[in-house]
Write a protein that holds these residues in place. Structure first.
Motif, PDB file in Angstrom:
ATOM      1  N   UNK A   1       0.826  -1.207   0.000  1.00  0.00           N
ATOM      2  CA  UNK A   1       0.000   0.000   0.000  1.00  0.00           C
ATOM      3  C   UNK A   1       0.859   1.255   0.000  1.00  0.00           C
ATOM      4  N   UNK A   2       1.915   1.247   0.799  1.00  0.00           N
ATOM      5  CA  UNK A   2       2.816   2.402   0.872  1.00  0.00           C
ATOM      6  C   UNK A   2       3.506   2.642  -0.466  1.00  0.00           C
ATOM      7  N   UNK A   3       3.949   1.571  -1.118  1.00  0.00           N
ATOM      8  CA  UNK A   3       4.579   1.715  -2.434  1.00  0.00           C
ATOM      9  C   UNK A   3       3.617   2.324  -3.433  1.00  0.00           C
ATOM     10  N   UNK A   4       2.386   1.833  -3.453  1.00  0.00           N
ATOM     11  CA  UNK A   4       1.406   2.298  -4.436  1.00  0.00           C
ATOM     12  C   UNK A   4       0.971   3.739  -4.181  1.00  0.00           C
ATOM     13  N   UNK A   5       0.834   4.098  -2.911  1.00  0.00           N
ATOM     14  CA  UNK A   5       0.267   5.408  -2.575  1.00  0.00           C
ATOM     15  C   UNK A   5       1.306   6.516  -2.456  1.00  0.00           C
ATOM     16  N   UNK A   6       2.472   6.176  -1.904  1.00  0.00           N
ATOM     17  CA  UNK A   6       3.441   7.223  -1.558  1.00  0.00           C
ATOM     18  C   UNK A   6       4.706   7.205  -2.412  1.00  0.00           C
ATOM     19  N   UNK A   7       4.928   6.141  -3.173  1.00  0.00           N
ATOM     20  CA  UNK A   7       6.081   6.041  -4.076  1.00  0.00           C
ATOM     21  C   UNK A   7       7.390   6.415  -3.377  1.00  0.00           C
TER      22      UNK A   7
ATOM     23  N   UNK B   1      11.039  -8.637  -4.235  1.00  0.00           N
ATOM     24  CA  UNK B   1      11.615  -8.462  -5.562  1.00  0.00           C
ATOM     25  C   UNK B   1      11.162  -7.154  -6.195  1.00  0.00           C
ATOM     26  N   UNK B   2       9.924  -6.763  -5.928  1.00  0.00           N
ATOM     27  CA  UNK B   2       9.433  -5.477  -6.430  1.00  0.00           C
ATOM     28  C   UNK B   2      10.240  -4.319  -5.848  1.00  0.00           C
ATOM     29  N   UNK B   3      10.535  -4.400  -4.565  1.00  0.00           N
ATOM     30  CA  UNK B   3      11.351  -3.367  -3.935  1.00  0.00           C
ATOM     31  C   UNK B   3      12.740  -3.309  -4.559  1.00  0.00           C
ATOM     32  N   UNK B   4      13.307  -4.474  -4.791  1.00  0.00           N
ATOM     33  CA  UNK B   4      14.633  -4.534  -5.400  1.00  0.00           C
ATOM     34  C   UNK B   4      14.606  -3.898  -6.783  1.00  0.00           C
ATOM     35  N   UNK B   5      13.615  -4.243  -7.574  1.00  0.00           N
ATOM     36  CA  UNK B   5      13.530  -3.706  -8.936  1.00  0.00           C
ATOM     37  C   UNK B   5      13.283  -2.207  -8.942  1.00  0.00           C
ATOM     38  N   UNK B   6      12.540  -1.709  -7.968  1.00  0.00           N
ATOM     39  CA  UNK B   6      12.280  -0.267  -7.867  1.00  0.00           C
ATOM     40  C   UNK B   6      13.483   0.488  -7.312  1.00  0.00           C
ATOM     41  N   UNK B   7      14.391  -0.221  -6.669  1.00  0.00           N
ATOM     42  CA  UNK B   7      15.512   0.435  -6.015  1.00  0.00           C
ATOM     43  C   UNK B   7      15.126   1.121  -4.718  1.00  0.00           C
ATOM     44  N   UNK B   8      14.037   0.674  -4.106  1.00  0.00           N
ATOM     45  CA  UNK B   8      13.587   1.255  -2.838  1.00  0.00           C
ATOM     46  C   UNK B   8      14.426   0.685  -1.698  1.00  0.00           C
ATOM     47  N   UNK B   9      15.172   1.547  -1.031  1.00  0.00           N
ATOM     48  CA  UNK B   9      16.053   1.101   0.044  1.00  0.00           C
ATOM     49  C   UNK B   9      15.261   0.851   1.326  1.00  0.00           C
ATOM     50  N   UNK B  10      15.804   0.002   2.178  1.00  0.00           N
ATOM     51  CA  UNK B  10      15.187  -0.336   3.460  1.00  0.00           C
ATOM     52  C   UNK B  10      16.075   0.159   4.599  1.00  0.00           C
ATOM     53  N   UNK B  11      15.489   0.924   5.497  1.00  0.00           N
ATOM     54  CA  UNK B  11      16.212   1.390   6.678  1.00  0.00           C
ATOM     55  C   UNK B  11      15.939   0.384   7.809  1.00  0.00           C
ATOM     56  N   UNK B  12      16.796  -0.592   7.927  1.00  0.00           N
ATOM     57  CA  UNK B  12      16.570  -1.695   8.858  1.00  0.00           C
ATOM     58  C   UNK B  12      17.202  -1.376  10.215  1.00  0.00           C
ATOM     59  N   UNK B  13      16.408  -1.487  11.264  1.00  0.00           N
ATOM     60  CA  UNK B  13      16.845  -1.134  12.618  1.00  0.00           C
ATOM     61  C   UNK B  13      16.654  -2.345  13.533  1.00  0.00           C
ATOM     62  N   UNK B  14      17.630  -3.250  13.575  1.00  0.00           N
ATOM     63  CA  UNK B  14      17.444  -4.528  14.272  1.00  0.00           C
ATOM     64  C   UNK B  14      17.034  -4.415  15.735  1.00  0.00           C
ATOM     65  N   UNK B  15      17.699  -3.558  16.511  1.00  0.00           N
ATOM     66  CA  UNK B  15      17.354  -3.509  17.930  1.00  0.00           C
ATOM     67  C   UNK B  15      15.960  -2.934  18.144  1.00  0.00           C
TER      68      UNK B  15
END
Length: 355
Positions: free
Chosen positions: A216-222, A240-254
Motif C-alpha cells: 500500500x505504501x509503495x502504491x500510494x506514496x512512491x 523483488x518489487x522493492x529490489x527492482x524499484x531500487x527502494x532502500x530499506x532502513x533496517x533497525x534490528x534492535x
C-alpha cells in the motif's frame, strides 16, 4: 557459518557509513534526558533513566507503552538550547561510531509550542545541524517527519515547510508513528509536495505491519526508502518489487526486537533481505529507548548473521548510496570504505549487543 567474535576483525566504529534512520528525541543520551528532566522539573519513568534496551509486546498495548515513554522524553525538551544540544550530541555520538553522513528525522510540531512555531523549530534544528557538521566532521542533514496520528492536512503543512527549506539542509520527508493509525493513501498529497521539491520520500512501513502495508505504501506514496520495511521479506514477490524499484530499506534490528517484531536479533531477516538484492541501510531508530546505537547494528550483522568485513563494508556502502549525500561525497565515502577494508585487521572488542 557465523563469524567468530574472537576472530581478528576490523572495528565497526572505524567503518565509514551513513545513518539514515535516527529520530530527534530518540537520539538523546540518557544522561542528557535526566539532566533536562531535572532542569525543567519533569518526573521521568524509571525505565528512561538508563541506556538498557526496553522490550515491548508487538501489539497496540506495547506501542502505547513505547509512545508513553517517548512522549515523556519529548516533554523534557523545552528550549532552543535543549534542541541544539540534542543535535550536537547526536552528531558527536554518530561521529564516534564512524557515521559520516547523518539524516536526523524531526517533527517540528512537537517542539513548536516552546519556540514560537514550526518554522522556528525547524530552523533551530537546521542551524544546529550546520554547527554540528562543522564541529564533528559528520554531515548532519534533516528529514522532516509528519505523524500518522494527525490529520493529512497537517502533513501537507509540514511538507510545504520542508520544501521551503530544501536548500537549507532538509533532504527528506517522512511519515512516522504507529503504522496501524491513519489511512496511508490520504498522505499522498504531502509526499507529492515533497517529491516536487526534490526531497527523498521516506515513510515508515513494514515493521509493525506486514507486506500488505508495504505494498500500500509503495502504491500510494512512491517512496525512495522505507523506514524499516523489514517485513517485506515475508512476501518474496514484494521483496523483488522493492529490489527492482531500487527502494532502500532502513533496517533497525534492535528496534525490531524491542518492539517485539522478532524475538531476538538473530531472527531479524537481514541476510534474507541482502541476499535478495535489497539495498539495506542499518539504523538505530531510537537508542534512547532501545539502547544500542549505530555501531551495535553492524556488530549484530557480524555476530548474529555472519557478515564478514567485506559484507559489513557492503552494508556501509549501501547506506551511503541510499543517502541524500551529493554524488561527490558518496564517491569519497565509498573510497574510504574501500580503504577500511584494505587496511590490516586488528583485534577488537565485539561490542556485543545483548537483549
Amino acid at each position: 557459518m557465523l563469524a567468530d567474535s574472537r576472530s581478528v576483525t576490523r572495528a565497526v566504529e572505524t567503518l565509514p557509513k551513513a545513518h539514515l534512520h535516527l529520530h530527534f528525541t530518540g537520539s538523546m543520551r540518557p544522561s542528557t534526558l535526566v539532566d533536562l528532566a531535572e532542569r525543567h522539573g519533569t518526573r521521568l519513568p524509571a525505565s528512561l533513566s538508563s541506556p538498557s534496551m526496553i522490550t515491548l509486546s508487538p501489539d497496540e498495548r506495547g506501542w502505547f507503552r513505547f509512545q508513553r515513554l517517548y512522549d515523556a522524553a519529548r516533554a523534557c525538551v523545552r528550549t532552543a538550547d535543549d534542541m541544539r544540544r540534542i543535535v550536537l550530541e547526536a552528531a558527536a555520538d554518530d561521529a564516534a561510531e564512524g557515521s559520516r553522513w547523518l539524516e536526523l528525522q524531526v517533527d517540528p510540531t512537537s517542539y513548536a509550542v516552546h519556540v514560537g512555531g514550526i518554522t522556528p523549530a525547524l530552523e533551530i534544528v537546521l542551524q544546529a545541524a550546520r554547527d554540528a557538521t562543522a564541529l564533528t566532521g559528520t554531515h548532519v542533514a534533516v528529514v522532516v517527519a509528519a505523524s500518522r496520528t494527525r490529520h493529512p492536512l497537517d502533513a501537507r503543512t509540514l511538507a510545504r515547510l520542508a520544501a521551503r527549506h530544501a536548500d537549507q539542509g532538509v533532504v527528506g520527508f517522512g511519515l512516522s508513528n504507529d503504522e496501524r493509525r491513519g489511512d496511508t493513501a490520504e498522505f499522498a498529497g504531502a509526499f507529492d509536495i515533497a517529491r516536487d521539491a526534490g526531497l527523498a520520500c521516506v515513510p515508515h512501513s513494514g515493521e509493525l505491519l506486514g507486506p500488505d502495508h508495504v505494498a500500500t505504501t509503495l502504491d500510494a506514496l512512491h517512496p525512495d526508502r522505507l523506514g524499516h520495511g523489514v517485513r517485506s521479506g515475508e512476501d518474496p514477490a514484494l521483496l523483488q518489487r522493492l529490489v527492482e524499484r531500487g527502494t532502500a530499506l532502513e533496517v533497525c534490528p534492535t528496534s525490531n526486537v524491542s518492539l517485539g517484531v522478532y524475538p531476538d536479533l538473530a531472527r531479524v531477516p537481514l541476510r534474507q533481505l541482502v541476499s535478495a538484492g535489497a539495498t539495506v541501510a542499518l539504523g538505530a531508530d531510537d537508542p534512547l529507548l532501545f539502547g544500542p546505537r549505530l555501531a551495535a547494528q553492524y556488530v549484530s550483522a557480524r555476530e548474529d548473521h555472519g557478515f564478514d568485513d567485506a559484507g559489513l563494508a557492503a552494508l556501509a556502502k549501501a547506506s551511503i548510496s541510499a543517502s541524500r549525500a551529493p554524488a561527490e561525497v558518496k564517491r569519497a565515502l565509498h573510497a574510504e570504505v574501500d580503504d577500511w577494508l584494505a587496511a590490516p585487521a586488528a583485534e577488537t572488542g565485539t561490542g556485543r549487543v545483548t537483549v
